[in-house]
Design an enzyme around this catalytic site. Structure first.
Site, PDB file in Angstrom:
ATOM      1  N   LYS A  74     -31.945   1.507  17.873  1.00  0.00           N
ATOM      2  CA  LYS A  74     -31.500   2.290  16.722  1.00  0.00           C
ATOM      3  C   LYS A  74     -32.639   2.339  15.715  1.00  0.00           C
ATOM      4  CE  LYS A  74     -27.748   2.442  13.290  1.00  0.00           C
ATOM      5  NZ  LYS A  74     -26.480   1.813  12.842  1.00  0.00           N
ATOM      6  N   SER A 149     -22.416   4.661  12.413  1.00  0.00           N
ATOM      7  CA  SER A 149     -23.708   5.305  12.259  1.00  0.00           C
ATOM      8  C   SER A 149     -24.590   5.230  13.503  1.00  0.00           C
ATOM      9  CB  SER A 149     -24.455   4.651  11.087  1.00  0.00           C
ATOM     10  OG  SER A 149     -24.717   3.271  11.373  1.00  0.00           O
ATOM     11  N   SER A 173     -19.972   0.501  12.778  1.00  0.00           N
ATOM     12  CA  SER A 173     -20.998   1.415  13.287  1.00  0.00           C
ATOM     13  C   SER A 173     -21.497   1.134  14.689  1.00  0.00           C
ATOM     14  CB  SER A 173     -22.192   1.456  12.319  1.00  0.00           C
ATOM     15  OG  SER A 173     -21.815   2.091  11.125  1.00  0.00           O
TER      16      SER A 173
END
Length: 481
Positions: A74, A149, A173
């Protein structure tokens, strides 16, 4: 497109059926053809160099289980010499000078970094529509969100662009995008995985974790990721077990708590039916279901959306156009530099949360908002601890419904915040939780949330793994990938 698990690929590498270089080339080709906007940056040259080193390590008899396996990070984890953007214009030109501890640990295990995945800006969002680089599309239906997210990580795994990815979870997330994309993801206990080098959103809530196809894969990754880090003041010095050791333990005698507050009016009817079917599988495995109550959990959303923005307001004050990151053109003076750099560099949702957080921390409102939210946080944690004293794990929905359409909630921040209604209480309590594929509704994945006691990740992985031995939801693949 064939999608393989980390465990399967590890066995093939061990048997010499393929090399890490061949495997990496295959996944790089898939990632280059990405039609979901899952990646922000591909690191082809670095990946091939790491893959070559992994093959040499294996030839020398020094390989570990993860050696030579690809992973994507990420784009909130710092990666030395590689852009770390956090999905924001503010950091579009930022090249991290060091690696996050998580990145270093997985590299030390011999994993190969394919690139950096898309995310909501600074991890603030529930749909991955807040990214400076555009929204990510869900591989199961490209007109729908992948969740946020960590939506880029979830979509990349679901679409077979990488066998695994890292994510972060501040209010759901990891778990929510895992649920929307039909993969497995675990948020460890707060402090179990180092936050050093993970760009902060809300420091008392953020936690990194693995995202992959199966509980077994997540166990493999967590073995490498977890552990004390002296560079992180919130890291806990506690022995890390072998998370694979108890995966095969039977569930006979397991007591599962079902919070009545999570199975009420906020839950879609089809979602409730799907989860009930999954719970019946657990009963067949020997588990007992028990209704429990989490009295204060309804206060999670208001408490969270005071605490998290307050911490974000403090953490994001460092992005001022002076030291690194985006800087406005031709500032008139220092004040103009600050104002325009932040106004132009941050997106709408990030600015909204900064303003909410700054207001909550201001002298006249600190006691009324921030301090009260922290007291509610303690009540929520006490509810969970009391419930977990009587049950082994808690099971609940991850989301109120399957993935919603792109653009459906972007003009209604409150409706977007309500997407986290079943997940963010865990972050307030610091507990571990995971999402496991548990069904389909109209061709869209459904996730089951498993919640455990502090540092009980091994039990969660065991409970998830046993479910995956008698169901095939984790093996289902999107037709659009």
């Amino acid at each position: 497109m064939t999608i393989r698990t980390l465990a399967e690929l590890a066995r093939q590498l061990e048997a010499g059926q393929l090399s890490s270089v061949e495997l990496t080339q295959d996944y790089l080709a898939r990632a280059k053809a990405d039609q979901h906007n899952a990646f922000i940056t591909l690191t082809e040259e670095l990946a091939l160099a790491q893959a070559k080193a992994a093959d040499e390590r294996r030839a020398a008899g020094q390989a570990e289980t993860l050696t030579g396996l690809p992973i994507a990070h990420k784009d909130i984890f710092c990666t030395q010499g590689v852009r770390t953007s956090c999905g924001s214009k503010m950091l579009d030109n930022f090249i991290a000078p060091y690696n996050a501890t998580v990145v270093d640990k997985l590299a030390a295990a011999g994993m190969v970094m394919l690139g950096k995945t898309n995310l909501d800006e600074f991890a603030m969002g529930s749909s991955n529509e807040n990214s400076f680089y555009g929204p990510v599309q869900n591989p199961w239906d490209r007109n729908r969100v992948p969740g946020g997210s960590s939506g880029g990580s979830a979509a990349a795994v679901a679409a077979g662009l990488t066998p695994a990815a890292t994510g972060t979870d501040t209010g759901g997330s990891i778990r929510q995008p895992a649920a929307f994309c039909g993969i497995t993801g675990i948020k460890p206990t707060y402090g179990r995985v180092s936050r050093w080098g993970m760009v902060a959103y809300a420091s008392s809530l953020d936690q990194g974790g693995p995202m992959a196809h199966t509980a077994e894969d997540c166990a493999l990754l967590l073995n490498a990721m977890a552990g004390f880090d002296s560079k992180d003041s919130t890291s806990l010095d506690r022995e890390v077990p072998d998370y694979r050791a108890n995966l095969e333990q039977p569930l006979q005698g397991l007591t599962i708590g079902l919070p009545k507050e999570f199975f009420g009016a906020n839950l879609d009817g089809q979602m409730a039916d799907t989860l009930q079917a999954a719970l019946r599988e657990y009963e067949k495995l020997g588990a007992t279901l028990k209704e429990i109550s989490l009295t204060n959990v309804a206060l999670s959303i208001p408490a969270y959306y005071i605490i998290a923005p307050a911490e974000a307001s403090s953490n994001l004050s460092r992005f001022d156009g002076v030291r690194y990151g985006y800087r406005c053109d031709n500032p008139q003076d220092l004040q103009d530099l600050y104002k325009r750099s932040r106004a132009e560099g941050f997106g709408t949702e990030v600015k909204r949360r900064i303003m909410v957080g700054t207001y909550a921390l201001s002298a006249g409102y600190y006691d009324a908002y921030y301090l009260k939210a922290q007291r509610i946080r303690r009540l929520i944690q006490q509810d969970f601890l009391a419930a977990l004293a009587d049950v082994d794990v808690i099971m609940a929905p991850v989301t109120p419904h399957p993935a919603f359409k792109l653009g459906e909630k972007t003009n209604d921040p409150v409706a977007m915040y309500m997407e986290d209604i079943f997940t963010l209480s865990l972050n307030l309590a610091g507990l571990p939780g995971m999402s496991v594929p548990a069904g389909l509704i109209d061709g869209l994945p459904v996730g089951m949330q498993i919640i455990g006691k502090h540092f009980d990740e091994a039990r969660l992985l065991n409970v998830a793994h046993q479910f995956q031995q008698v169901t095939d939801w984790h093996l289902r693949r999107p037709t659009q990938a």
